[in-house]
Scaffold this motif. Structure first.
Motif, PDB file in Angstrom:
ATOM      1  N   SER A   1      20.567  34.378  44.666  1.00 47.48           N
ATOM      2  CA  SER A   1      21.766  33.872  45.338  1.00 47.48           C
ATOM      3  C   SER A   1      21.688  33.940  46.858  1.00 47.48           C
ATOM      4  O   SER A   1      22.522  33.345  47.545  1.00 47.48           O
TER       5      SER A   1
ATOM      6  N   GLU B   1      18.720  29.059  34.649  1.00 47.36           N
ATOM      7  CA  GLU B   1      20.132  29.442  34.684  1.00 47.36           C
ATOM      8  C   GLU B   1      20.548  29.883  36.082  1.00 47.36           C
ATOM      9  O   GLU B   1      21.575  29.440  36.617  1.00 47.36           O
ATOM     10  N   LEU B   2      19.763  30.757  36.694  1.00 50.38           N
ATOM     11  CA  LEU B   2      20.104  31.258  38.021  1.00 50.38           C
ATOM     12  C   LEU B   2      20.039  30.159  39.074  1.00 50.38           C
ATOM     13  O   LEU B   2      20.915  30.059  39.943  1.00 50.38           O
ATOM     14  N   CYS B   3      19.003  29.344  39.000  1.00 49.85           N
ATOM     15  CA  CYS B   3      18.833  28.307  40.017  1.00 49.85           C
ATOM     16  C   CYS B   3      19.919  27.235  39.902  1.00 49.85           C
ATOM     17  O   CYS B   3      20.367  26.682  40.920  1.00 49.85           O
TER      18      CYS B   3
ATOM     19  N   TRP C   1      18.859  42.445  35.723  1.00 49.56           N
ATOM     20  CA  TRP C   1      19.459  41.114  35.752  1.00 49.56           C
ATOM     21  C   TRP C   1      20.346  40.945  36.988  1.00 49.56           C
ATOM     22  O   TRP C   1      20.345  39.892  37.642  1.00 49.56           O
ATOM     23  N   GLN C   2      21.075  41.985  37.364  1.00 53.74           N
ATOM     24  CA  GLN C   2      21.880  41.943  38.588  1.00 53.74           C
ATOM     25  C   GLN C   2      20.979  41.749  39.807  1.00 53.74           C
ATOM     26  O   GLN C   2      21.342  41.029  40.751  1.00 53.74           O
TER      27      GLN C   2
ATOM     28  N   TRP D   1      18.087  40.172  39.870  1.00 54.85           N
ATOM     29  CA  TRP D   1      17.688  38.763  39.889  1.00 54.85           C
ATOM     30  C   TRP D   1      18.795  37.900  40.485  1.00 54.85           C
ATOM     31  O   TRP D   1      18.521  36.997  41.282  1.00 54.85           O
ATOM     32  N   HIS D   2      20.024  38.169  40.100  1.00 53.46           N
ATOM     33  CA  HIS D   2      21.146  37.428  40.668  1.00 53.46           C
ATOM     34  C   HIS D   2      21.193  37.599  42.183  1.00 53.46           C
ATOM     35  O   HIS D   2      21.388  36.629  42.928  1.00 53.46           O
ATOM     36  N   GLU D   3      21.040  38.829  42.643  1.00 54.31           N
ATOM     37  CA  GLU D   3      21.128  39.105  44.072  1.00 54.31           C
ATOM     38  C   GLU D   3      20.054  38.353  44.851  1.00 54.31           C
ATOM     39  O   GLU D   3      20.323  37.760  45.901  1.00 54.31           O
TER      40      GLU D   3
ATOM     41  N   LYS E   1      15.908  31.773  31.995  1.00 52.63           N
ATOM     42  CA  LYS E   1      16.628  32.649  32.923  1.00 52.63           C
ATOM     43  C   LYS E   1      16.521  32.125  34.353  1.00 52.63           C
ATOM     44  O   LYS E   1      17.501  32.138  35.113  1.00 52.63           O
TER      45      LYS E   1
ATOM     46  N   GLN F   1      22.932  27.899  38.917  1.00 48.80           N
ATOM     47  CA  GLN F   1      24.140  28.552  39.407  1.00 48.80           C
ATOM     48  C   GLN F   1      24.186  28.623  40.932  1.00 48.80           C
ATOM     49  O   GLN F   1      25.253  28.435  41.534  1.00 48.80           O
ATOM     50  N   TYR F   2      23.022  28.846  41.542  1.00 51.67           N
ATOM     51  CA  TYR F   2      23.000  29.083  42.980  1.00 51.67           C
ATOM     52  C   TYR F   2      22.396  27.940  43.790  1.00 51.67           C
ATOM     53  O   TYR F   2      22.231  28.056  45.006  1.00 51.67           O
TER      54      TYR F   2
END
Length: 357
Positions: A223, A264-266, A215-216, A218-220, A261, A268-269
């Protein structure tokens, strides 16, 4: 809303032009043309003409490194791994496998040439499709499920520099983190170069969220400033087990989880989210699950939906659905309905004539 599909299996430009016209009439906005090592060697002009035919019909053109160096998704052979065995991954069993090490500088140089080639061919978007290390689940290699990579001398040296310790034979949490960081470094270097040439960049990560480390990662990726589109491909009919535990929950829950998921990420970033829908190897009688997957992605808030691949992947026997046209019809009907719904939802937010006056 963006609607797309991958397209592969033909380099006959006049035939491809007819297929691109069919996509236009169906309301598609995008198409992904695969670009393999073979295309780099022998079909550059043909792909350029294919991209031009696609653009003439108003389609945005993605291009993906189809099985290039056997570290991206696809069903093509790699010349690179045969010519450069010293750049290949070494498994935890000590064997060398025909897939490039993601820390290889020769791989990086190959991919720079690939980016130059697809830009010259007319790509609008480069699509990093399922970048991965050795992956037993893909069935690419004859290997034990417990084997992982890469433990080549290059990776062991880099691991030692980072952790001040020898790389273990077990795939520990630190090893997983090292592999994620190495993959990210390669993607970011390549994406920066692509962006410098005016290309947009999309990344599709495999739907394998098995740990917090995943999950980290994916965030990296999501972003990073050079990534424009973040995607995953929760294919719903891959056999008995799929790639993770969510697969066994069925098409609606599996796609909804991963689409959520991505959304959520998109959010956020500030990126564009994309979901890929399986339109290959669909067993006879299960074509409706394609539409279920589309509706699940749309329901999770995704407005960029692609299928792999065109007309139920009918042109490739290995990937062909049992009933290709039925699988394709399920996809096209579902995405067109989603587009109509999206347009209707947009209309409700517009002022009426009285307000405009």
């Amino acid at each position: 809303m963006r609607i797309g599909t991958s397209y592969f299996g033909s380099r006959a430009v006049r035939h491809v032009a007819g297929d691109m016209e069919r996509l236009r009439l169906l309301g598609f906005t995008d198409v992904l043309h695969t670009f393999s090592e073979e295309d780099m060697e022998y079909y550059r002009d043909s792909v350029r003409d294919i991209a031009a035919e696609s653009h003439a019909r108003g389609l945005t053109v993605y291009m993906s490194p189809w099985s290039v160096a056997n570290i991206f998704g696809g069903q093509a052979l790699s010349k690179f791994v045969g010519y450069h065995p010293g750049e290949c991954q070494v498994g935890s069993d000590g064997k060398t496998y025909p897939a490039a090490c993601l820390n290889s500088e020769k791989l990086f140089e190959l991919m720079i040439r690939w980016i130059d080639a697809v830009r010259a061919a007319g790509a609008d978007v480069v699509f990093w499709d399922e970048p991965h290390w050795l992956l037993y689940e893909t069935g690419l290699f004859d290997m034990d499920p417990s084997v992982w990579g890469c433990r080549c001398a290059r990776c062991k040296d880099l691991y030692r520099e980072r952790y001040d310790a020898e790389m273990p034979h077990e795939e520990t949490d630190e090893v997983v983190g090292f592999k994620h960081d190495s993959a990210a470094r390669l993607l970011f270097r390549l994406s920066a170069y692509a962006k410098s040439l005016g290309l947009r960049v999309a990344v599709c990560l495999l739907p394998m969220l098995k740990s917090e480390r995943d999950w980290q990662h994916w965030h990296e990726i999501a972003s990073h400033p050079d990534i424009d589109i973040f995607a995953t491909d929760p294919y719903t009919m891959l056999g008995e087990t799929g790639l993770d535990d969510y697969y066994s929950l069925g098409a609606e829950k599996f796609v909804s989880f991963y689409a959520g998921k991505v959304k959520e990420l998109c959010a956020q970033y500030g990126k564009e989210g994309q979901i890929w829908i399986q339109n290959f190897m669909i067993p006879r009688g299960r074509e409706e699950e394609v539409a279920v997957a589309v509706r699940a992605a749309y329901g999770a808030g995704i407005r960029n939906i692609f299928a792999w691949g065109f007309e139920g992947s009918a042109n490739m026997g290995f990937l062909r659905c049992d009933e290709p046209q039925a699988a394709w019809a399920s996809y096209t009907a579902a995405v067109r309905e989603a587009a109509r719904q999206d347009e209707g939802d947009a209309d409700t937010t517009r002022p009426d004539r009285g307000e405009l006056a």
